[in-house]
Design an enzyme around this catalytic site. Sequence first.
Site, PDB file in Angstrom:
ATOM      1  N   SER A  57       0.307  -3.814  -8.061  1.00 21.92           N
ATOM      2  CA  SER A  57       1.191  -2.656  -7.912  1.00 21.92           C
ATOM      3  C   SER A  57       2.630  -3.072  -7.640  1.00 21.92           C
ATOM      4  O   SER A  57       2.921  -4.236  -7.320  1.00 21.92           O
ATOM      5  CB  SER A  57       0.718  -1.740  -6.771  1.00 21.92           C
ATOM      6  OG  SER A  57       1.235  -2.171  -5.522  1.00 21.92           O
ATOM      7  N   VAL A  58       3.505  -2.090  -7.718  1.00 19.79           N
ATOM      8  CA  VAL A  58       4.924  -2.300  -7.440  1.00 19.79           C
ATOM      9  C   VAL A  58       5.155  -2.713  -5.992  1.00 19.79           C
ATOM     10  O   VAL A  58       6.161  -3.366  -5.671  1.00 19.79           O
ATOM     11  CB  VAL A  58       5.715  -1.009  -7.772  1.00 19.79           C
ATOM     12  CG1 VAL A  58       5.411   0.097  -6.767  1.00 19.79           C
ATOM     13  CG2 VAL A  58       7.215  -1.263  -7.868  1.00 19.79           C
ATOM     14  N   LYS A  59       4.225  -2.379  -5.108  1.00 20.41           N
ATOM     15  CA  LYS A  59       4.401  -2.675  -3.689  1.00 20.41           C
ATOM     16  C   LYS A  59       4.196  -4.155  -3.347  1.00 20.41           C
ATOM     17  O   LYS A  59       4.520  -4.579  -2.227  1.00 20.41           O
ATOM     18  CB  LYS A  59       3.456  -1.800  -2.857  1.00 20.41           C
ATOM     19  CG  LYS A  59       3.807  -0.304  -2.884  1.00 20.41           C
ATOM     20  CD  LYS A  59       5.230  -0.069  -2.406  1.00 20.41           C
ATOM     21  CE  LYS A  59       5.559   1.405  -2.290  1.00 20.41           C
ATOM     22  NZ  LYS A  59       5.013   2.030  -1.096  1.00 20.41           N
ATOM     23  N   ASP A  60       3.677  -4.930  -4.295  1.00 21.16           N
ATOM     24  CA  ASP A  60       3.606  -6.384  -4.074  1.00 21.16           C
ATOM     25  C   ASP A  60       4.987  -6.940  -3.755  1.00 21.16           C
ATOM     26  O   ASP A  60       5.143  -7.868  -2.956  1.00 21.16           O
ATOM     27  CB  ASP A  60       3.096  -7.104  -5.328  1.00 21.16           C
ATOM     28  CG  ASP A  60       1.676  -6.771  -5.690  1.00 21.16           C
ATOM     29  OD1 ASP A  60       0.974  -6.144  -4.872  1.00 21.16           O
ATOM     30  OD2 ASP A  60       1.259  -7.150  -6.802  1.00 21.16           O
TER      31      ASP A  60
END
Length: 402
Positions: free
Chosen positions: A45-48
Amino acid sequence: MPQILDTALDAVGHTPLIRLDKIAKANGFKCNLLAKVEFFSAGGSVKDRIAKAMVIAAEKEGKLIPGKSVVIEPTSGNTGIGLALACAIKGYSVVITLPNKMSLEKEALLRALGAEVIRTPTEAAWDSPESHIGVAQRLQREIPYAVILDQYSNVNNPLAHELTTGPEIIEAVVSTPSTSEHPSSGKVDVLVAGAGTGGTVTGIARAIKKTHNKNCIVVGVDPKGSVLAGSGYNSPSDNVQYTVEGIGYDFIPDVLNFEDIDQWMKTGDEESYAAVQQVMRQEGLLVGGSSGSALSGALRWLQSDAGQEIANTEALNVVILFADGIRNYMSKPWFLQIALEAEPSPLAGVISGILGKEKTANVSVKLTETPASTPATERKPSATSSLSDPAARSTSPQIVSH
């Protein structure tokens, strides 16, 4: 040139920008519809990106002590997975507080990475002691060497996107030549992204407007039932419970900067999940629910008075942020419904005729949600799920066509 990476943290980001030509054509758009597809990142995900940035910054600032520190984070799941991945590599213990509505897959992935998971009531207000934020704060006070990196106020949240996600989008657009088949303005003309903490849309917007195109239109997408878009966009009919995960809140996080966002679109669950099915069937991208929200918001904005000129102008580039993939949601009723209870195709009728059956076999699926009212507690997963592996990471700096 491909090289050996030292750890999975080096595989965070560097995600592809992919054309959504079939969807653009189906809607009669002349502009280029492009998706920044974040499930190609190491943790899915982008939250990585923000998890990596927050951990590295905390180490440099001396907030994290190797062998002692315990990282605690309230999250809707993806930031937790990114933190659990980073901390597994760096050797920190992790505790994640997670609202009940979030998927079983997220909890399973967190536990697989070694995190402790505490479920909290979905309906608890953000400032309630029983909320995922309240429980995290209590644990931080009582566990020695515990640290909350706090994605809601941590400057490294939007900064990670200003320094990585935004520049990647700009590089892909600028380095892809304009052709007769795919004319391009050479600029990011519109950015559409869902808002959770608001760090993603804020950080990408800053990168684009500061260094690339100050006239880029930034559209934030907020689910009905959330307050992020502000009172000017929220109506009484929008005061509903929503099941889309990862976007929307009942408070305004510090990292969300309204000055970086030009317009907002409110989206509902039904249109979001329909958009997920559309992008899977037409573009082959296995995205999650919030990506469907971003797509449905983008399509409605392009069809509105505000966006029609963009939609009808050849060569303009509209970038949509797809935050994560379907891996995290494969047990959710909405996904099982669009996957297993969709209308039979004409080919299914042909197959039935060949096999001598009246109709193709239907899969019966019991659609149930995790109760939203159970008290905050640590629980083990009650069932196993078939979880798909993240797709291979792309290193292409250009827009990808099918």
